[in-house]
Design a protein around this motif. Structure first.
Motif, PDB file in Angstrom:
ATOM      1  N   GLY A   9       0.848  -1.184   0.000  1.00 38.06           N
ATOM      2  CA  GLY A   9       0.000   0.000   0.000  1.00 38.06           C
ATOM      3  C   GLY A   9       0.881   1.231   0.000  1.00 38.06           C
ATOM      4  O   GLY A   9       1.846   1.308   0.770  1.00 38.06           O
ATOM      5  N   ARG A  11      -0.552   4.667  -0.852  1.00 38.26           N
ATOM      6  CA  ARG A  11      -1.368   5.876  -0.903  1.00 38.26           C
ATOM      7  C   ARG A  11      -1.555   6.459   0.497  1.00 38.26           C
ATOM      8  O   ARG A  11      -1.548   5.726   1.484  1.00 38.26           O
ATOM      9  CB  ARG A  11      -2.737   5.536  -1.503  1.00 38.26           C
ATOM     10  CG  ARG A  11      -3.632   6.709  -1.838  1.00 38.26           C
ATOM     11  CD  ARG A  11      -3.158   7.527  -3.007  1.00 38.26           C
ATOM     12  NE  ARG A  11      -2.872   6.737  -4.201  1.00 38.26           N
ATOM     13  CZ  ARG A  11      -2.593   7.263  -5.380  1.00 38.26           C
ATOM     14  NH1 ARG A  11      -2.554   8.571  -5.546  1.00 38.26           N
ATOM     15  NH2 ARG A  11      -2.318   6.482  -6.408  1.00 38.26           N
ATOM     16  N   PRO A  15      -8.108   5.274   0.935  1.00 39.04           N
ATOM     17  CA  PRO A  15      -7.951   4.432  -0.250  1.00 39.04           C
ATOM     18  C   PRO A  15      -8.536   5.108  -1.488  1.00 39.04           C
ATOM     19  O   PRO A  15      -9.571   5.787  -1.406  1.00 39.04           O
ATOM     20  CB  PRO A  15      -8.737   3.164   0.106  1.00 39.04           C
ATOM     21  CG  PRO A  15      -8.801   3.156   1.598  1.00 39.04           C
ATOM     22  CD  PRO A  15      -8.865   4.582   2.008  1.00 39.04           C
ATOM     23  N   ASN A  27      -4.283   1.457  -2.302  1.00 37.13           N
ATOM     24  CA  ASN A  27      -4.279   1.037  -0.900  1.00 37.13           C
ATOM     25  C   ASN A  27      -3.397   1.939  -0.050  1.00 37.13           C
ATOM     26  O   ASN A  27      -2.379   2.459  -0.511  1.00 37.13           O
ATOM     27  CB  ASN A  27      -3.790  -0.410  -0.769  1.00 37.13           C
ATOM     28  CG  ASN A  27      -4.880  -1.411  -1.058  1.00 37.13           C
ATOM     29  OD1 ASN A  27      -5.967  -1.353  -0.488  1.00 37.13           O
ATOM     30  ND2 ASN A  27      -4.600  -2.349  -1.959  1.00 37.13           N
ATOM     31  N   THR A  28      -3.788   2.116   1.203  1.00 30.05           N
ATOM     32  CA  THR A  28      -3.034   2.961   2.128  1.00 30.05           C
ATOM     33  C   THR A  28      -1.858   2.191   2.739  1.00 30.05           C
ATOM     34  O   THR A  28      -1.756   0.980   2.596  1.00 30.05           O
ATOM     35  CB  THR A  28      -3.959   3.554   3.197  1.00 30.05           C
ATOM     36  OG1 THR A  28      -4.705   2.520   3.840  1.00 30.05           O
ATOM     37  CG2 THR A  28      -4.913   4.563   2.570  1.00 30.05           C
ATOM     38  N   THR A  47      -4.803  -0.189   4.367  1.00 29.44           N
ATOM     39  CA  THR A  47      -5.572  -1.209   3.659  1.00 29.44           C
ATOM     40  C   THR A  47      -4.694  -2.180   2.885  1.00 29.44           C
ATOM     41  O   THR A  47      -5.137  -3.281   2.547  1.00 29.44           O
ATOM     42  CB  THR A  47      -6.600  -0.574   2.708  1.00 29.44           C
ATOM     43  OG1 THR A  47      -5.929   0.314   1.791  1.00 29.44           O
ATOM     44  CG2 THR A  47      -7.650   0.205   3.490  1.00 29.44           C
ATOM     45  N   ASP A  76      -5.458   6.044   8.256  1.00 25.14           N
ATOM     46  CA  ASP A  76      -4.922   5.414   7.052  1.00 25.14           C
ATOM     47  C   ASP A  76      -3.762   4.470   7.336  1.00 25.14           C
ATOM     48  O   ASP A  76      -3.350   3.726   6.448  1.00 25.14           O
ATOM     49  CB  ASP A  76      -4.508   6.460   6.013  1.00 25.14           C
ATOM     50  CG  ASP A  76      -3.596   7.536   6.563  1.00 25.14           C
ATOM     51  OD1 ASP A  76      -3.681   7.852   7.758  1.00 25.14           O
ATOM     52  OD2 ASP A  76      -2.786   8.092   5.784  1.00 25.14           O
TER      53      ASP A  76
END
Length: 288
Positions: A9, A11, A15, A27-28, A47, A76
């Motif tokens: 992930g 980001r 998300p 995805n975080t 995520t 997040d």
């Protein structure tokens, strides 16, 4: 000790699935370090920890032993944790490491996240053996690594991690959610910048917040994030070999991240520092 770094992930904030983020991913934050002898260290549980957990559950051999380092407990960075498949496997052992937030223990925060009013499975009912430990200023060891931490310039008690193999090998730095510019009022010393450069000094790979373009960093001063150019300058000051731009803004499509990467590479070239600059994308693997 050789090990692989895999990005699950990349980001920031929320998300962002969809056609505009397919290459860098939506995805975080979640990054996994895996040694040849099977040890697993995870950095953050956004995520991205869900597909990682499914991969471990499907391809693991026998009970899993996992160490998870949490940089901080903003949503997040922990929102994937209730969906981490190894939580629900009997015989698995999960050790979570992170900082207190003001007067709140990390375990209490995670319990609230899985309170039945917001999630159907309470933390106490997990099949895996779970321990939660606080990280202080002292070094500690997890999964074949010596770990050091450093407080970052971000709202809340947010930590960077430096991991070095116990048996020798290349050092890895992870500093997501960090404001290198002058904005914000954070509980760090007046010499924080030089201390942070020393903390990162000579790491082979640095994963660092690069959420903003330079003009965005000015506009959002005090939000606790850095620009791509600020990340390059830090990496040059610290003598880093490879910089990985991370925590991509949810507002940035793949083409924007492409442009930020090229801008960062140009800055590294202009500095003459020889840093290899890449942008993190889901599925990216590095071998150290």
């Amino acid at each position: 000790m050789p090990y692989r770094v895999v990005f699950w992930g990349t980001r920031g904030s929320i998300p962002t699935p969809g056609p505009s983020t397919t290459r860098y991913g939506g995805n975080t934050p979640c990054v996994a370090l895996r040694s040849d002898d099977g040890k697993i260290v995870i950095l953050d549980a956004g995520t991205g920890v869900r597909p990682l957990g499914l991969d471990l559950h499907t391809n693991g051999q026998g009970p899993l032993s996992v160490d998870l380092l949490v940089s901080h407990t903003h949503w997040d960075h922990i929102q994937g944790l209730p969906f981490f498949a190894p939580f629900f496997g009997g015989g698995n052992t999960i050790r979570i490491w992170g900082a207190k937030q003001a007067d709140r223990n990390l375990e209490a925060i995670l319990r609230e996240q899985m309170n039945p009013v917001v999630f159907p499975v309470p933390l106490d009912t997990l099949a895996a053996k779970l321990t939660v430990a606080h990280v202080g200023a002292e070094e500690f060891q997890v999964g074949g690594f010596t770990v050091r931490s450093k407080r970052l310039r971000h709202p809340g008690n947010t930590l960077a991690f430096r991991l070095t193999p116990l048996s020798g090998g290349r050092a890895f730095g992870y500093a997501t959610d960090n404001e290198l510019g002058p904005g914000g009022n954070y509980e760090v010393s007046s010499t924080w910048r030089s201390e942070f450069v020393d903390f990162l000094g000579g790491v082979d790979v640095l994963v660092h917040d690069a959420m903003f373009q330079p003009e965005e960093a000015l506009r959002f001063a005090g939000w606790g994030h850095s620009s791509n150019i600020e990340a390059v300058q830090l990496a040059a000051d610290a003598g880093v070999r490879q910089l990985v731009l991370f925590h991509h803004s949810p507002e940035h499509a793949d083409q924007t991240v492409d442009a930020m990467l090229e801008q960062a590479r140009g800055a590294a070239h202009d500095l003459g520092c020889g840093i290899e600059v890449t942008a993190a994308h889901e599925g990216m693997e590095l071998t150290l």
